[in-house]
Scaffold this motif. Structure first.
Motif, mmCIF file in Angstrom:
data_model
loop_
_atom_site.group_PDB
_atom_site.id
_atom_site.type_symbol
_atom_site.label_atom_id
_atom_site.label_comp_id
_atom_site.label_asym_id
_atom_site.label_seq_id
_atom_site.Cartn_x
_atom_site.Cartn_y
_atom_site.Cartn_z
ATOM 1 N N UNK A 668 -6.114 4.829 9.572
ATOM 2 C CA UNK A 668 -5.211 3.756 9.163
ATOM 3 C C UNK A 668 -5.944 2.415 9.123
ATOM 4 N N UNK A 669 -6.741 2.161 10.136
ATOM 5 C CA UNK A 669 -7.520 0.913 10.175
ATOM 6 C C UNK A 669 -8.540 0.865 9.044
ATOM 7 N N UNK A 670 -9.112 2.016 8.748
ATOM 8 C CA UNK A 670 -10.085 2.098 7.657
ATOM 9 C C UNK A 670 -9.418 1.776 6.319
ATOM 10 N N UNK A 671 -8.209 2.285 6.115
ATOM 11 C CA UNK A 671 -7.479 2.011 4.881
ATOM 12 C C UNK A 671 -7.090 0.539 4.788
ATOM 13 N N UNK A 672 -6.663 -0.019 5.911
ATOM 14 C CA UNK A 672 -6.282 -1.428 5.913
ATOM 15 C C UNK A 672 -7.484 -2.318 5.581
ATOM 16 N N UNK A 673 -8.630 -1.993 6.148
ATOM 17 C CA UNK A 673 -9.849 -2.765 5.859
ATOM 18 C C UNK A 673 -10.231 -2.630 4.391
ATOM 19 N N UNK A 674 -10.080 -1.427 3.854
ATOM 20 C CA UNK A 674 -10.421 -1.201 2.429
ATOM 21 C C UNK A 674 -9.555 -2.076 1.525
ATOM 22 N N UNK A 675 -8.256 -2.170 1.846
ATOM 23 C CA UNK A 675 -7.370 -3.020 1.044
ATOM 24 C C UNK A 675 -7.800 -4.482 1.167
ATOM 25 N N UNK A 676 -8.033 -4.925 2.367
ATOM 26 C CA UNK A 676 -8.386 -6.329 2.558
ATOM 27 C C UNK A 676 -9.676 -6.710 1.859
ATOM 28 N N UNK A 677 -10.522 -5.725 1.639
ATOM 29 C CA UNK A 677 -11.790 -5.980 0.945
ATOM 30 C C UNK A 677 -11.650 -5.892 -0.571
ATOM 31 N N UNK A 678 -10.430 -5.651 -1.066
ATOM 32 C CA UNK A 678 -10.224 -5.692 -2.519
ATOM 33 C C UNK A 678 -9.579 -4.470 -3.121
ATOM 34 N N UNK A 679 -9.241 -3.437 -2.324
ATOM 35 C CA UNK A 679 -8.615 -2.234 -2.859
ATOM 36 C C UNK A 679 -7.136 -2.431 -3.155
ATOM 37 N N UNK A 680 -6.619 -1.582 -4.049
ATOM 38 C CA UNK A 680 -5.197 -1.610 -4.389
ATOM 39 C C UNK A 680 -4.589 -0.287 -3.925
ATOM 40 N N UNK A 681 -3.583 -0.354 -3.084
ATOM 41 C CA UNK A 681 -2.930 0.859 -2.597
ATOM 42 C C UNK A 681 -1.485 0.894 -3.075
ATOM 43 N N UNK A 682 -1.086 2.038 -3.609
ATOM 44 C CA UNK A 682 0.273 2.260 -4.106
ATOM 45 C C UNK A 682 0.915 3.343 -3.245
ATOM 46 N N UNK A 683 2.208 3.176 -2.924
ATOM 47 C CA UNK A 683 2.972 4.216 -2.251
ATOM 48 C C UNK A 683 4.382 4.257 -2.786
ATOM 49 N N UNK A 684 4.934 5.469 -2.973
ATOM 50 C CA UNK A 684 6.353 5.549 -3.315
ATOM 51 C C UNK A 684 7.060 6.563 -2.427
#
Length: 846
Positions: A668-684
């Motif tokens: 979860x922390x890895x995903x959060x860091x990835x977003x903060x570094x410029x990634x786009x995450x989508x969830x539905x």
């Protein structure tokens, strides 16, 4: 030593073939067979039921039958996604087969002319195993075909004289192949009946689905897949009187055949259809009684959604019949009813196939008369309606509009183009009249009914096709004011695009459905592109042209690929999206081409999270959308492998509906860091819930539990539990949302109104922070299908789409599945925009 070896071999064989059943296990001793016709074991090398037949073996055997028997014609009507042949056997006596085309035309002619007598053979469509991991049907199909090819005597002669049998042995070849591989790979010489044994517990994804992980039994109306399109074309070539649909259910059940629950039949299905189904049921009951097999009817299953194999025939003048056999999910399994062998499941499917033949021959005249009456009264029923039909608008997107009309055409629904404007509808829009043979199907496809006699649904309760395509439509009382073309709509040839030459820049609109696919093609070929965040007007080779926000601009001065102009010409021809040549960077209105509101767009690289816990259907739908409509290949990574993947390789991560509780805190922390570094995450749906629960999405929710608890249960008795459950859930209905058209996630949408498909009660609350709520449900949101009033009130005004920045990246969530079953072209634009414009959000979530 030799004797000992022989004894060992005999012992192994006795164990290995313990489950093998000879042909006389399946057929009565009273049936004699032509010995010159190959038995299944002659070709397979094993007895039916000993192994799960592979699709290639099934096809091989049926081709041998067709070569040996004068009663069988075989044809390939299409190919699955994995290029397995979709074969169809046409079976009758030789005389009728020799004149089969004439018989087919006579059968259809009777439906359009009530003066013609209803004599001639009845037409049966025998369909098996649309779910690949329900294999008893396809294995039984070999025995049915063998019986029809080789049985001898007065009974089989009478059957073949009075019927044309269309045998579809495998409705889902790719799924059947996947499951046969699974079951056979995990089979030992000594069979295990333990339900916990690996053989009986498939891994993700299961063989139920096709290549793209779709449930093909929901695709008869939607026709998103080659298996369905090939089948429907042949269905309408013949319009069978009866269509059978052989399935399996849980091991601890018995055997089901229709009719189902009487109150759960769609109101457009004639009462006589139900009576005919009930009449045929007596033959199934007697046959299973004779075999001392347990069975049930008139419970559990409904006959409502017209996109299923047993229900689509009912809205097309046929009688569709569902059969459900308790599944061994392998070769043998312990159940509450004792040990269930694969061979027994096959035999029951054979038994009810033969009983169907008996019932149809006995009641042939009634079935033929019913079908003739069904079509004969269509125009009379249409004349009693309060209006004449529906107008449907293209709404600025010819490609999506044509896809909608092509779908109707495959169902033999006629549409007529407007030749001049009428109210808000333009020349080129269409009118779909009630007065046509497919009157009932037109009514079903456009229905916005919200309440029914029984509001309990096995599947969806609303599927209004123009809502799915986000096309404006309205009923018309009379055609007197309409100017219509004389001929039914046909898709025009692709418009010849003007050759592009030198220009300052080039641009195309984002409204056409193929525009994202074309943009991705250009980006992959090294073209530098910009998206206009605001509208502008510019001078082109054909005059001043207004470009809406979301238009794609290709500045000539930024291109580095020497063949860039050639690529542009190739793209507009391939995707049929016109590209305008702009003559100057100075615009006559709106932003200039060098504006800071002209933002770069990049080709997305998508990671799609799958694996155990993730809905294989919704992952497949997303995969299908990205592949088919954007020509983008996502990397599908199981949850268990996600920690091993370098996330920096990807621009986007998509979480479809699923249980993501197995994701560790470290991940979860890895995903959060990835977003903060410029990634786009989508969830539905539950993917969006995971984003909220893990504080990536700054939003509040309304839980399913909270939705359920709003219903008063104090005075309910035990018998009310099904009724309560039906009210608490949303089985599948259509709701209206309002989109912020200025937001990049709405680019390409023509109207604020965006219908969404909803089959979950989990909700997002709108944010108090401005600019984050991209879409929300209307105050009165229910458009079609059933939802309890309490749920409708709770859904009203809540958020449908929320998006914000997180660090340098973006988090985007939607309460509903935007690509449901592949045919929701309207909402699919939101997730498509996420891929290309998701990085352009400016508002940080707080």
């Amino acid at each position: 030593m030799r004797y000992l070896l022989a004894m060992i071999i005999l012992l192994v064989q006795s164990l290995f073939f313990a489950a093998a059943k000879p042909l006389d296990y399946y057929f009565s001793d009273s049936i004699t067979f032509n010995q010159n016709i190959a038995k299944p074991s002659d070709v397979l090398g094993y007895e039916v039921g000993q192994w799960h037949v592979r699709h290639d073996q099934l096809v091989q055997y049926l081709k041998v039958l067709a070569q040996q028997s004068e009663r069988i014609n075989i044809e390939t009507i299409g190919y699955s996604h994995e290029q397995r042949p979709l074969i169809l056997l046409t079976i009758s006596n030789k005389s009728q087969l020799d004149n089969i085309e004439s018989i087919r035309k006579q059968h259809l002619a009777r439906l359009n002319d009530s003066s013609k007598d209803s004599s001639g053979p009845a037409v049966l469509w025998m369909g098996y195993s649309v779910h690949g991991n329900e294999p008893s049907g396809s294995n039984a199909a070999m025995l049915v075909a063998y019986y029809l090819a080789a049985a001898q005597g007065a009974e089989i002669d009478h059957l073949l004289d009075n019927t044309i049998i269309l045998l579809d042995p495998s409705l889902n070849p790719d799924g059947l192949a996947r499951f046969a591989q699974w079951a056979n790979s995990n089979r030992g010489m000594t069979l295990s009946s333990d339900p916990q044994h690996r053989e009986h517990v498939e891994t993700w994804p299961s063989g139920r689905t096709n290549h793209y992980l779709f449930d093909l039994n929901r695709d008869w109306l939607l026709l998103q897949h080659p298996e369905s399109r090939a089948r429907i074309a042949k269905f309408h070539d013949w319009k069978p009187n009866v269509l059978t649909d052989f399935h399996e259910m849980g091991p601890n059940s018995s055997y089901f055949f229709q009719p189902g629950i009487p109150s759960r039949t769609h109101p457009l299905t004639p009462d006589e259809n139900v009576k005919l189904t009930d009449m045929l049921a007596n033959f199934h009951a007697k046959a299973l009684d004779d075999e001392k097999q347990l069975y049930f009817t008139q419970e559990s299953f409904d006959d409502f959604y017209y996109g299923k194999g047993s229900t689509y025939p009912d809205i097309n003048g046929s009688v569709g019949i569902l059969f459900e056999q308790a599944s061994s999910r392998g070769h043998v399994q312990e159940t509450i009813n004792g040990t269930l062998h694969f061979a027994q499941t096959i035999k029951n499917q054979l038994t009810t196939s033969l009983s169907t033949f008996s019932g149809v021959v006995k009641h042939k005249a009634q079935l033929l008369n019913y079908q003739q009456k069904f079509y004969g009264e269509a125009n009379k029923l249409a004349a009693k309606e309060d209006f004449a039909g529906y107008l449907v608008a293209a709404d600025g997107d010819q490609q999506k509009f044509f896809a909608f009309l092509e779908l109707l055409k495959q169902h033999q629904i006629d549409a007529y183009p407007l030749t001049s404007d009428y109210k808000s509808f333009k020349a080129g829009d269409v009118f779909i009249p009630f007065e046509q043979p497919q009157y009932r199907l037109v009514k079903a496809a456009f229905s916005e009914q919200k309440n029914f006699k029984d509001n309990t649904f096995y599947d969806v309760s609303g599927w209004t096709l123009p809502h799915a395509f986000n096309l404006p439509f309205e009923s018309v009382k009379s055609t007197r004011a309409l100017k219509l073309g004389a001929d039914v709509w046909r898709e025009p040839s692709a418009r010849q695009q003007s050759e592009l030459a030198n220009g300052y820049a080039f641009a195309f609109a984002w409204q056409q459905f193929n525009a994202p696919k074309m943009l991705n093609f250009l980006l992959k070929n090294g073209i530098e592109a910009r998206v206009a965040l605001e509208a502008f007007s510019a001078k082109t080779t054909v005059g001043i042209h207004k470009f809406k926000a979301g238009s794609i601009v290709i500045p000539a001065g930024l291109q580095r690929n020497e063949k860039w102009l050639e690529i542009l010409n190739q793209a507009q021809s391939k995707f049929n999206v016109g590209i305008s040549s702009i003559q100057s960077g100075l615009t006559s209105d709106g932003i200039d081409l060098g504006s800071r509101f002209m933002r770069p767009v990049k080709s997305p690289k998508v990671l799609l999270v799958g694996g155990e816990g993730v809905s294989q259907y919704e992952l497949g739908e997303m995969w299908y959308h990205l592949d088919r409509h954007i020509e983008l290949a996502p990397s599908i990574v199981e949850q268990t492998r996600l920690s091993q993947v370098s996330l920096g390789e990807y621009s986007h991560i998509i979480l479809v509906d699923g249980n993501y509780s197995e994701l560790t805190e470290q991940l979860n922390n890895k995903l959060r860091s990835w977003v903060k570094e410029g990634g786009v995450i989508w969830g539905h749906k539950r993917g969006a819930k995971w984003l909220v629960d893990n504080q990536l999405l700054k939003a509040q929710t309304i839980s399913r539990q909270e939705m359920s608890e709003q219903f008063d249960t104090k005075q309910l008795s035990y018998k009310d539990r099904d009724h309560l459950s039906a009210k608490q859930r949303i089985a599948g209905a259509i709701f209206a949302t309002k989109m912020d058209l200025s937001h990049p996630l709405s680019f390409g949408l023509q109207r604020e109104l965006l219908p969404v498909f909803k089959n979950s009660t989990w909700l997002l609350k709108p944010t108090e922070q401005p600019f984050l709520t991209v879409g929300r449900y209307l105050d009165k949101p229910q458009l079609a299908g059933y939802a309890a009033p309490e749920n409708v009130v709770k859904i009203a005004n809540n958020a449908s789409v929320i998006a914000h920045r997180l660090g340098q990246g973006s988090v985007i969530a939607m309460t509903d599945n935007p690509v449901f079953r592949g045919y929701w072209y309207g909402t699919s634009r939101v997730v498509t925009n996420t891929l290309f414009f998701g990085r352009l959000l400016t508002e940080q979530g707080r």
